[in-house]
Design an enzyme around this catalytic site. Structure first.
Site, PDB file in Angstrom:
ATOM      1  N   PRO A   1       0.831  -1.205   0.000  1.00  0.00           N
ATOM      2  CA  PRO A   1       0.000   0.000   0.000  1.00  0.00           C
ATOM      3  C   PRO A   1       0.868   1.258   0.000  1.00  0.00           C
ATOM      4  O   PRO A   1       0.516   2.261  -0.622  1.00  0.00           O
ATOM      5  CB  PRO A   1      -0.802  -0.092   1.302  1.00  0.00           C
ATOM      6  CG  PRO A   1      -0.490  -1.411   1.917  1.00  0.00           C
ATOM      7  CD  PRO A   1       0.638  -2.035   1.195  1.00  0.00           C
TER       8      PRO A   1
ATOM      9  N   ASP B   1      58.526 -11.312  18.570  1.00  0.00           N
ATOM     10  CA  ASP B   1      59.196 -10.609  19.646  1.00  0.00           C
ATOM     11  C   ASP B   1      58.575 -10.964  20.984  1.00  0.00           C
ATOM     12  O   ASP B   1      57.449 -11.423  21.050  1.00  0.00           O
ATOM     13  CB  ASP B   1      59.046  -9.089  19.451  1.00  0.00           C
ATOM     14  CG  ASP B   1      59.996  -8.571  18.399  1.00  0.00           C
ATOM     15  OD1 ASP B   1      60.805  -9.363  17.903  1.00  0.00           O
ATOM     16  OD2 ASP B   1      59.915  -7.369  18.084  1.00  0.00           O
TER      17      ASP B   1
ATOM     18  N   LYS C   1      63.639  -9.583  22.347  1.00  0.00           N
ATOM     19  CA  LYS C   1      64.753  -8.803  22.861  1.00  0.00           C
ATOM     20  C   LYS C   1      64.227  -7.937  23.998  1.00  0.00           C
ATOM     21  O   LYS C   1      63.270  -7.208  23.814  1.00  0.00           O
ATOM     22  CB  LYS C   1      65.329  -7.907  21.768  1.00  0.00           C
ATOM     23  CG  LYS C   1      66.307  -8.637  20.890  1.00  0.00           C
ATOM     24  CD  LYS C   1      66.858  -7.723  19.835  1.00  0.00           C
ATOM     25  CE  LYS C   1      65.816  -7.506  18.774  1.00  0.00           C
ATOM     26  NZ  LYS C   1      66.288  -6.802  17.593  1.00  0.00           N
TER      27      LYS C   1
ATOM     28  N   GLY D   1      53.699  -3.608  18.140  1.00  0.00           N
ATOM     29  CA  GLY D   1      53.432  -2.298  17.535  1.00  0.00           C
ATOM     30  C   GLY D   1      53.574  -2.362  16.032  1.00  0.00           C
ATOM     31  O   GLY D   1      52.989  -3.213  15.378  1.00  0.00           O
TER      32      GLY D   1
ATOM     33  N   ALA E   1      52.906   1.763  19.513  1.00  0.00           N
ATOM     34  CA  ALA E   1      52.596   2.045  20.925  1.00  0.00           C
ATOM     35  C   ALA E   1      52.077   3.462  21.129  1.00  0.00           C
ATOM     36  O   ALA E   1      51.176   3.684  21.939  1.00  0.00           O
ATOM     37  CB  ALA E   1      53.835   1.798  21.783  1.00  0.00           C
TER      38      ALA E   1
ATOM     39  N   MET F   1      60.984   3.370  24.878  1.00  0.00           N
ATOM     40  CA  MET F   1      62.145   2.742  25.528  1.00  0.00           C
ATOM     41  C   MET F   1      62.831   3.690  26.496  1.00  0.00           C
ATOM     42  O   MET F   1      64.060   3.683  26.606  1.00  0.00           O
ATOM     43  CB  MET F   1      63.149   2.260  24.469  1.00  0.00           C
ATOM     44  CG  MET F   1      62.585   1.176  23.581  1.00  0.00           C
ATOM     45  SD  MET F   1      63.720   0.649  22.304  1.00  0.00           S
ATOM     46  CE  MET F   1      63.416   1.880  21.041  1.00  0.00           C
TER      47      MET F   1
ATOM     48  N   GLY G   1      50.363  -0.170  28.109  1.00  0.00           N
ATOM     49  CA  GLY G   1      49.249   0.537  27.478  1.00  0.00           C
ATOM     50  C   GLY G   1      48.362  -0.375  26.650  1.00  0.00           C
ATOM     51  O   GLY G   1      48.861  -1.266  25.951  1.00  0.00           O
TER      52      GLY G   1
HETATM   53  N1  SAH Z   1      57.775  -1.312  17.250  1.00  0.00           N
HETATM   54  C1  SAH Z   1      57.178  -1.003  18.530  1.00  0.00           C
HETATM   55  C2  SAH Z   1      58.144  -0.332  19.463  1.00  0.00           C
HETATM   56  C3  SAH Z   1      59.276  -1.209  19.896  1.00  0.00           C
HETATM   57  S1  SAH Z   1      60.335  -0.399  21.018  1.00  0.00           S
HETATM   58  C4  SAH Z   1      55.936  -0.135  18.298  1.00  0.00           C
HETATM   59  O1  SAH Z   1      55.701   0.325  17.183  1.00  0.00           O
HETATM   60  O2  SAH Z   1      55.187   0.065  19.262  1.00  0.00           O
HETATM   61  C5  SAH Z   1      59.677  -0.938  22.550  1.00  0.00           C
HETATM   62  C6  SAH Z   1      59.073   0.209  23.306  1.00  0.00           C
HETATM   63  O3  SAH Z   1      57.752   0.455  22.840  1.00  0.00           O
HETATM   64  C7  SAH Z   1      58.910  -0.041  24.788  1.00  0.00           C
HETATM   65  O4  SAH Z   1      60.107   0.206  25.491  1.00  0.00           O
HETATM   66  C8  SAH Z   1      57.834   0.950  25.145  1.00  0.00           C
HETATM   67  O5  SAH Z   1      58.369   2.245  25.268  1.00  0.00           O
HETATM   68  C9  SAH Z   1      56.964   0.934  23.905  1.00  0.00           C
HETATM   69  N2  SAH Z   1      55.813   0.026  24.077  1.00  0.00           N
HETATM   70  C10 SAH Z   1      55.527  -1.050  23.353  1.00  0.00           C
HETATM   71  N3  SAH Z   1      54.353  -1.600  23.764  1.00  0.00           N
HETATM   72  C11 SAH Z   1      53.903  -0.841  24.768  1.00  0.00           C
HETATM   73  C12 SAH Z   1      52.765  -0.863  25.605  1.00  0.00           C
HETATM   74  N4  SAH Z   1      51.813  -1.812  25.476  1.00  0.00           N
HETATM   75  N5  SAH Z   1      52.617   0.101  26.543  1.00  0.00           N
HETATM   76  C13 SAH Z   1      53.548   1.068  26.668  1.00  0.00           C
HETATM   77  N6  SAH Z   1      54.642   1.138  25.914  1.00  0.00           N
HETATM   78  C14 SAH Z   1      54.835   0.209  24.965  1.00  0.00           C
END
Ligand code: SAH
Length: 487
Positions: free
Chosen positions: A45, A251, A273, A305, A335, A386, A415
């Protein structure tokens, strides 16, 4: 148990299909019918605004009024009952059945003589899923899994195979030979080439496969960013790579939840590492990638990350390129982005920051080579990776370079994970705050006016912890400025 349904794909191109009902559900059916080239005839309708538009554009015919068996005219091929009145739906089903017309009653498996499956479409490739009306939710879930598994490249593969079909049939007249050819083709590099939008190379690989030449070594490496721990932050492309992996070199930072998503029988090798502690040397990682790829395996190099943000992804690609190993890169949520999101800190903000710097504070060397005056410039956000072991130096150097002591910071430990902790305060309190709360790696330092927004905008986990114990009463959300800050 009832007999199963007979699956079939119908060619409705140019054919009339009666849809009874003029609401949203009917609208969705009409869309699907138009997609298949059918000529929907909608009896109701009244029409919804969307259907009315289609009628005005001449894309559908409208039969106004209440259901009338004369709507089942001679040229109608199929019937869909999509009203919200069970009595009408039943009448439509009965009338259709009497004329031996296949009828679908939306959401009524009993009355339906044909069902509409859940679909995944990739070009000419259509994958239909049905539970025979028993459990549409299960079918929908399976459809979602298939969506992830079969990406656009499958559509391009179908198109490619379709275009070369006459040549392939002429070349392999025997069905068995043709099937073996397709097995070879699909195990080879064609799909991956299409995925990387290298159409010409894919054509070439197909021709090589027809000529019986051995396909290029199938081994390859996919560099995948796993995100920061929450498996929801993995991309669909990353998930697909994990589903196809023979070997995963991951990692330490990659969470167990992410690893669980990988193919069950993939070999998992931790090459983690930690900042100090045990580590697998970079050369060893290179050697492992090479060994497995050369053995024809699909290697996923899985990093926390993003692989290109302080992840040494560049070095690994250079090594692979030098050794002729094919590779792909799948980005991950780094991160800085994950921690910003989970703390409610916008990294840029029209009122506070027009630029963003990602900084590594890995070792004394990197601290010495950083341009501190530039880091102390106003209206930007700094994110230190880091940096847990170097917070006192970071604080001192930034103060020396002129960054105001009252600049807000947020220190984010773990985080985006369930055990996330955030400490917030001002630059003057930085090292002290980290000591007070015993902040551990992995932690990220976000510095700049935007960091101050964490106290207001946080939404995930607990509220930020205050930088000093004097203000650590549970009700205090924002630490009041200390005397030093006021000075
Ligand atoms: N390739 C990764 C970084 C590697 S270097 C990226 O893109 O996130 C590693 C550093 O990343 C840590 O020392 C810390 O500073 C940071 N990181 C990685 N994961 C994290 C998280 N869940 N919370 C806070 N810092 C983080």
């Amino acid at each position: 148990m009832d007999a199963p349904l007979f699956p079939l794909f119908a060619d409705l191109n140019g054919r009339a299909v009666l849809v009874v009902g003029g609401g949203a559900v009917a609208g969705r059916k009409v869309e699907a019918l138009l997609h298949a080239g059918a000529r929907p005839r909608v009896g109701a309708p009244q029409l919804s605004p969307a259907l009315r538009e289609l009628a005005e554009a001449g894309r559908i015919d409208w039969l106004p009024g209440l259901f009338d068996t004369r709507w089942l005219a001679e040229d109608v091929w199929l019937v869909i009952a999509a009203t919200d009145e069970p009595v009408v739906n039943r009448a439509v089903a009965g009338a259709a059945e009497a004329q031996r017309l296949f009828v679908n009653v939306v959401d009524d498996a009993q009355l339906s003589r044909f069902h509409v499956p859940a679909m995944v479409e990739r070009g000419a490739l259509q994958i239909a899923v049905s539970s025979g009306g028993a459990a549409p939710m299960v079918a929908r879930h399976v459809r979602r899994r298939l969506e992830e598994l079969f990406d656009d490249a499958w559509g391009r593969l179908t198109e490619l195979a379709g275009r070369h079909r006459p040549a392939i049939r002429a070349h392999f007249p025997d069905t068995g030979a043709r099937r073996r050819f397709f097995d070879r083709l699909l195990d080879g590099p064609v799909l991956d080439l299409l995925r990387r939008h290298r159409q010409a190379d894919a054509e070439l690989a197909l021709q090589q496969a027809m000529a019986g030449e051995p396909p290029a070594a199938a081994g390859s490496v996919v560099l995948v960013g796993a995100g920061s721990g929450d498996p929801g932050l993995l991309t669909l492309a990353g998930l697909r790579a994990l589903n196809q992996a023979d070997v995963i070199l991951h990692d330490r930072l990659v969470s167990a939840e992410v690893l669980q998503l990988a193919r069950r029988d993939a070999e998992r090798i931790e090459v983690g590492k930690s900042a100090r502690g045990h580590s697998t040397g970079q050369e060893h990682i290179h050697a492992l990638m090479l060994e497995h790829a050369r053995a024809g395996r699909r290697v996923v190099r899985l990093k926390g990350g993003d692989a290109f943000v302080f992840g040494r992804g560049g070095e690994e690609l250079q090594f692979l390129r030098a050794h002729g190993v094919p590779y792909e890169v799948v980005p991950g949520i780094t991160a800085a982005l994950a921690c910003a999101a989970s703390t409610g800190i916008p990294l840029t903000h029209r009122d506070h920051a027009q630029q963003l710097r990602l900084v590594t504070a890995h070792c004394r060397d990197s601290l010495d080579t950083l341009d501190w005056p530039a880091l102390a410039a106003p209206r930007q956000t700094l994110v230190f990776y880091m940096g847990v072991a170097a917070l006192a130096q970071i604080q001192a150097r930034l103060l020396d370079a002129g960054l105001p002591a009252a600049t807000p910071f947020a220190l984010v430990e773990n985080g985006s994970r369930t055990d996330q902790r955030v400490v917030s305060g001002t630059l003057r309190q930085l090292a002290g705050a980290a000591g007070l709360h015993a902040v551990r790696s992995p932690a990220l330092l976000i510095l700049g006016d935007v960091a101050g927004l964490a106290d207001e905008l946080h939404w995930f986990g607990d509220a930020p912890l205050p930088a000093t114990s004097r203000t650590s009463s549970p009700s205090a959300k924002t630490p009041p400025p200390t005397l030093a800050d006021a000075a």
